[in-house]
Every structure is written in structure tokens, then in C-alpha cells.
Scaffold this active site. Structure first.
Site, PDB file in Angstrom:
ATOM      1  N   ASP A  32       0.696  -1.091   0.086  1.00 45.08           N
ATOM      2  CA  ASP A  32       0.103  -0.121   0.095  1.00 45.08           C
ATOM      3  C   ASP A  32       0.961   1.246   0.096  1.00 45.08           C
ATOM      4  O   ASP A  32       2.042   1.200   0.531  1.00 45.08           O
ATOM      5  CB  ASP A  32      -0.949   0.051   1.120  1.00 45.08           C
ATOM      6  CG  ASP A  32      -2.195   0.704   0.985  1.00 45.08           C
ATOM      7  OD1 ASP A  32      -3.327   0.042   0.923  1.00 45.08           O
ATOM      8  OD2 ASP A  32      -2.124   1.878   0.765  1.00 45.08           O
ATOM      9  N   ALA A 115      -9.836  -5.823  -8.871  1.00 51.12           N
ATOM     10  CA  ALA A 115     -10.943  -5.200  -8.477  1.00 51.12           C
ATOM     11  C   ALA A 115     -11.450  -4.071  -9.357  1.00 51.12           C
ATOM     12  O   ALA A 115     -11.269  -3.045  -9.187  1.00 51.12           O
ATOM     13  CB  ALA A 115     -10.675  -4.539  -7.107  1.00 51.12           C
ATOM     14  N   TYR A 146     -11.136   7.455 -13.439  1.00 51.84           N
ATOM     15  CA  TYR A 146     -11.478   6.206 -12.775  1.00 51.84           C
ATOM     16  C   TYR A 146     -12.084   5.371 -13.545  1.00 51.84           C
ATOM     17  O   TYR A 146     -11.911   4.209 -13.723  1.00 51.84           O
ATOM     18  CB  TYR A 146     -12.304   6.667 -11.547  1.00 51.84           C
ATOM     19  CG  TYR A 146     -12.791   5.347 -10.534  1.00 51.84           C
ATOM     20  CD1 TYR A 146     -11.718   4.982  -9.849  1.00 51.84           C
ATOM     21  CD2 TYR A 146     -14.010   4.891 -10.572  1.00 51.84           C
ATOM     22  CE1 TYR A 146     -12.067   3.775  -8.836  1.00 51.84           C
ATOM     23  CE2 TYR A 146     -14.259   3.822  -9.600  1.00 51.84           C
ATOM     24  CZ  TYR A 146     -13.281   3.255  -8.497  1.00 51.84           C
ATOM     25  OH  TYR A 146     -13.692   2.164  -7.964  1.00 51.84           O
TER      26      TYR A 146
HETATM   27  P1  NAD Z   1      -9.756   2.755  -0.326  1.00 53.00           P
HETATM   28  O1  NAD Z   1      -9.468   4.002  -0.948  1.00 53.00           O
HETATM   29  O2  NAD Z   1     -10.164   2.493   0.972  1.00 53.00           O
HETATM   30  O3  NAD Z   1      -8.516   1.675  -0.708  1.00 53.00           O
HETATM   31  C1  NAD Z   1      -7.597   1.683  -1.808  1.00 53.00           C
HETATM   32  C2  NAD Z   1      -6.285   1.442  -1.151  1.00 53.00           C
HETATM   33  O4  NAD Z   1      -5.124   1.213  -2.112  1.00 53.00           O
HETATM   34  C3  NAD Z   1      -5.864   2.229  -0.056  1.00 53.00           C
HETATM   35  O5  NAD Z   1      -5.185   1.725   0.946  1.00 53.00           O
HETATM   36  C4  NAD Z   1      -4.795   3.320  -0.780  1.00 53.00           C
HETATM   37  O6  NAD Z   1      -3.876   3.830   0.035  1.00 53.00           O
HETATM   38  C5  NAD Z   1      -4.253   2.027  -1.779  1.00 53.00           C
HETATM   39  N1  NAD Z   1      -3.610   2.792  -2.965  1.00 53.00           N
HETATM   40  C6  NAD Z   1      -4.062   3.598  -4.068  1.00 53.00           C
HETATM   41  N2  NAD Z   1      -3.113   3.793  -4.850  1.00 53.00           N
HETATM   42  C7  NAD Z   1      -2.380   3.177  -4.615  1.00 53.00           C
HETATM   43  C8  NAD Z   1      -1.115   2.692  -5.419  1.00 53.00           C
HETATM   44  N3  NAD Z   1      -0.756   3.407  -6.575  1.00 53.00           N
HETATM   45  N4  NAD Z   1      -0.073   1.893  -5.209  1.00 53.00           N
HETATM   46  C9  NAD Z   1      -0.387   1.324  -3.882  1.00 53.00           C
HETATM   47  N5  NAD Z   1      -1.482   1.369  -2.988  1.00 53.00           N
HETATM   48  C10 NAD Z   1      -2.450   2.443  -3.444  1.00 53.00           C
HETATM   49  O7  NAD Z   1     -10.921   2.128  -1.499  1.00 53.00           O
HETATM   50  P2  NAD Z   1     -11.866   0.730  -1.316  1.00 53.00           P
HETATM   51  O8  NAD Z   1     -13.032   1.072  -1.183  1.00 53.00           O
HETATM   52  O9  NAD Z   1     -11.180  -0.066  -0.333  1.00 53.00           O
HETATM   53  O10 NAD Z   1     -11.403   0.018  -2.587  1.00 53.00           O
HETATM   54  C11 NAD Z   1     -10.517  -0.842  -3.088  1.00 53.00           C
HETATM   55  C12 NAD Z   1     -10.779  -1.298  -4.288  1.00 53.00           C
HETATM   56  O11 NAD Z   1     -11.967  -1.814  -4.960  1.00 53.00           O
HETATM   57  C13 NAD Z   1     -10.226  -0.128  -5.457  1.00 53.00           C
HETATM   58  O12 NAD Z   1      -9.521  -0.643  -6.543  1.00 53.00           O
HETATM   59  C14 NAD Z   1     -11.740   0.233  -5.938  1.00 53.00           C
HETATM   60  O13 NAD Z   1     -11.753   0.735  -7.402  1.00 53.00           O
HETATM   61  C15 NAD Z   1     -12.542  -0.929  -5.872  1.00 53.00           C
HETATM   62  N6  NAD Z   1     -13.903  -0.809  -5.589  1.00 53.00           N
HETATM   63  C16 NAD Z   1     -14.559  -0.347  -4.452  1.00 53.00           C
HETATM   64  C17 NAD Z   1     -15.805  -0.049  -4.365  1.00 53.00           C
HETATM   65  C18 NAD Z   1     -16.511   0.396  -3.056  1.00 53.00           C
HETATM   66  O14 NAD Z   1     -17.502   0.570  -3.033  1.00 53.00           O
HETATM   67  N7  NAD Z   1     -15.883   0.322  -1.926  1.00 53.00           N
HETATM   68  C19 NAD Z   1     -16.616  -0.227  -5.438  1.00 53.00           C
HETATM   69  C20 NAD Z   1     -16.204  -0.690  -6.601  1.00 53.00           C
HETATM   70  C21 NAD Z   1     -14.829  -1.005  -6.825  1.00 53.00           C
END
Ligand code: NAD
Ligand code: UDP
Length: 312
Positions: A32, A115, A146
Site C-alpha cells: 500500500d 477489483a 477512474y
Molecule cells: P480505499 O481507498 O479505501 O482503498 C484503496 C487502497 O489502495 C488504499 O489503502 C490506498 O492507500 C491504496 N492505494 C491507492 N493507490 C495506490 C497505489 N498507486 N499503489 C499502492 N496502493 C495504492 O478504497 P476501497 O473502497 O477499499 O476500494 C478498494 C478497491 O475496490 C479499489 O480498487 C476500488 O476501485 C474497488 N472498488 C471499491 C468499491 C467500493 O464501493 N468500496 C466499489 C467498486 C470498486
């Protein structure tokens, strides 16, 4: 025991996924860059030799001597506020970053899960959304970094599969909520709960008639693991809860469940905000024998309890 790399593992969904995989007896490498994630989300595992937290940005290549069996690629900010903060970085994470992780999977012979998101359907003209729907995305709008990023990430996954025979899995995740969402996350459930607990105005964007379908995080994590471990099925597959609500209904439920004195206030609807969203999960039921089990009221209670502690 498998060695499993989770990128974005210190984020909201990633931290729950790491915990579940860790409890199943696997060795976890959690990668991360802490842009939206936090060490605190995974602190209970930090002392264990089978859990390794690595600060790394997937935009840079990652090498390790340890043989990796599976990669879950979650590294990408997911809240509109955060993914639009540095839109170019968001595109880089979903292109250069994804190529780096696919290359890593190729060199280790690992299976890799992406994801992906319901945002690949954009502001959908078909409702509910099936995996066969190609979507309706504005390529030049503020959400495009995005949405288009995630779309090209799917393309890269399928091209690596076709060209290199890589073992891929693609999950299209719909709105998910639960503990470990950041207080400043900007997404609707965390915003409304925080506002309600502080008796502040609840900010509805637009008139609140737009819909979403909310899945509790433990259900989602079960679906991701089922997809990763399923033989012979690569997706894409919708993972989400098909119970649809308007955003105004969500606000009202949160006011009732928190006993808040907050009032609803209306703010401009952000550009390209999807008007409706609900997953068709027929494929997930058929292929993975998966469907969400947690009712919104129950998931909401756990999430409210979590935010009460954070705010206190
Ligand atoms: P979040 O922002 O809490 O988690 C994303 C994590 O990735 C964070 O810990 C961030 O620090 C890390 N990160 C971001 N860019 C990075 C990089 N370049 N290198 C390393 N780490 C990086 O979001 P989330 O809700 O936990 O989402 C996780 C995944 O699930 C994402 O890919 C998101 O697109 C996908 N997603 C989530 C949802 C939702 O409703 N939560 C819906 C659709 C898709
Ligand atoms: N939303 C809202 N008030 C807020 C935050 C979000 O009305 O304080 C709305 C937003 O405009 C959208 C819905 O809630 O229509 C879901 O927003 P979120 O950012 O959680 O996720 P996404 O739009 O990516 O589904």
C-alpha cells in the site's frame, strides 16, 4: 498455506480481505502507498510473521524473491473525491500500475484478481446492470480517470490472459460499505453517518432520487475469495447487493438508526453522477453460489458503531 499479495491492502476493502485470508492460514503481503489507506486498518496482524506490510506504489514495479501464488489488485482510490484529487495518478495506477501487477503475476505464475467496478457501466442506460452491458461512460468527464482507468484495466487483464495465458479473475464491485472506511472518505455512507453522529446537516447531492445498491463488506470479501478460488471461470462478474435505494432513503435510514437531529440539505449533483445502479447477480449465484447475506440495517449498525468509536 498460500502466499497472497493484496495491493491496496491497508484500505477499506483490502484490510477486511487481508484479515479473512490471514485467518484462513495464508501468508499475506500487504502492499500500500497509504494514500487513502492506513496502517491502523491492519495493525492487529502486524506482529505476525505471516503478515508483511510493504509501503509501495504500484505505479513502480515490485519485485520479491518470495513465490507469490495469488494477487488481489485493489490499489486505487475508490471515492470520487480521492480519485479526482490527482486524476492523472489515478489513470497511472489503473494502467502502469496494473501492467506492473500483471507482469508480477506472469513472472510468478500467480493467479491475479482485479477489483473492477460498477463504474465501468457509467451512467447506465440498462437497468439493472448485467455483465453483458458495455456501459455508458463520458470519456472526458471528471469521473473518467477512474471509469476509463478501470475499463482499460479490464482490457489489460483480458489481453494478458489471451496473450500469455495468465490466470485472471475480474470482479465488478458495486457500492460497498462497512468498518474501516475513512472518516474523510467522501463517499455517501461514511459522509452521512459522520454527519448524523455529529448532528450536522446531511448533504444530499441533487434531489436524492438517484439510486445505489449497498453491499456490506464481509459479503463482498466472501465473493472476492470465491471468485479467486473458482476453477475455470474468469469473469467479469458483478459482486454487489441487489437491494436498491434512493440516496434520500439512505439518509433517512441513517437518521433513524443514529437517532440524529440532523437536517437534510441539498447540494448540486456532481457532473456525470450515475442516476441509477443495481447489480444483476444471476451470474454470481450461478457460478459462485454467492449472494449477499447481511441486511442493510444490520451492516449499518456495525458501521455506525465503528464511526462512533472513531469520532469519540
Ligand atoms: P480505499 O481507498 O479505501 O482503498 C484503496 C487502497 O489502495 C488504499 O489503502 C490506498 O492507500 C491504496 N492505494 C491507492 N493507490 C495506490 C497505489 N498507486 N499503489 C499502492 N496502493 C495504492 O478504497 P476501497 O473502497 O477499499 O476500494 C478498494 C478497491 O475496490 C479499489 O480498487 C476500488 O476501485 C474497488 N472498488 C471499491 C468499491 C467500493 O464501493 N468500496 C466499489 C467498486 C470498486
Ligand atoms: N452523495 C450524496 N452526498 C454525499 C456523498 C455522496 O448525496 O455527501 C451521493 C452521490 O452524489 C452519489 C451517491 O451519493 O449519487 C453515491 O456516492 P458515492 O460517492 O458514495 O459513490 P458513487 O457515486 O461512486 O457510487
Amino acid at each position: 498455506m498460500k502466499t497472497i499479495l493484496v495491493t491496496g491492502g491497508a484500505g477499506f476493502i483490502g484490510s477486511h480481505l487481508c484479515k479473512k485470508l490471514f485467518e484462513q492460514g495464508n501468508k499475506i503481503i500487504c502492499l500500500d502507498n497509504f494514500f487513502t489507506g492506513s496502517k491502523k486498518n491492519v495493525e492487529l496482524m502486524l506482529a505476525d510473521k505471516n503478515f508483511k506490510l510493504v509501503e509501495h506504489d504500484i505505479i513502480e514495479p515490485f519485485f520479491t524473491e518470495e513465490k507469490i501464488d495469488q494477487i488481489y489488485n485493489l490499489a486505487c482510490p475508490a471515492s470520487p473525491v480521492h480519485y479526482q484529487y490527482d486524476a492523472i495518478r489515478t489513470v497511472k495506477a489503473n494502467t502502469i500500475g496494473v501492467i506492473n501487477m500483471l507482469g508480477l503475476a506472469k513472472s510468478h505464475g500467480a493467479r491475479i484478481l482485479q477489483a473492477s467496478t460498477s463504474e465501468v457501466y457509467g451512467d447506465p442506460a440498462e437497468h439493472p446492470q448485467k455483465e453483458s452491458y458495455w456501459g455508458n461512460v463520458n470519456t472526458i468527464g471528471p469521473r473518467a480517470c477512474y471509469d476509463e482507468g478501470k475499463r482499460v484495466a479490464e482490457t489489460l487483464f483480458f489481453d494478458y490472459h489471451r496473450k500469455h495465458g495468465l490466470e485472471i479473475r475480474v470482479a465488478r464491485i458495486f457500492n460497498t460499505y462497512g468498518e474501516n472506511m475513512a472518516e474523510n472518505d467522501g463517499r455517501v455512507v461514511s459522509n452521512f453517518i459522520t454527519q448524523a453522529l455529529l448532528n450536522n446537516d446531511i448533504t444530499i447531492y441533487g434531489n436524492g432520487s438517484q439510486t445505489r445498491s449497498f453491499c456490506y463488506v464481509s459479503d463482498l470479501v466472501n465473493g472476492l475469495i470465491k471468485l479467486m478460488d473458482k476453477q475455470g471461470f474468469i469473469g467479469p462478474i458483478n459482486l454487489g447487493n441487489p437491494v436498491e435505494s434512493t440516496i434520500k432513503e439512505i439518509a433517512e435510514k441513517i437518521i433513524i438508526q443514529t437517532g440524529s437531529k440532523s437536517k437534510l440539505v441539498y447540494r448540486p449533483l456532481p457532473q456525470d453522477d450515475p442516476k441509477q445502479r443495481r447489480p444483476d447477480i444471476t451470474l454470481a449465484k450461478e457460478k459462485l453460489n454467492w449472494q449477499p447475506e447481511i441486511k442493510f440495517e444490520d451492516g449499518l449498525k456495525k458501521t455506525i458503531d465503528y464511526f462512533k468509536k472513531i469520532i469519540a
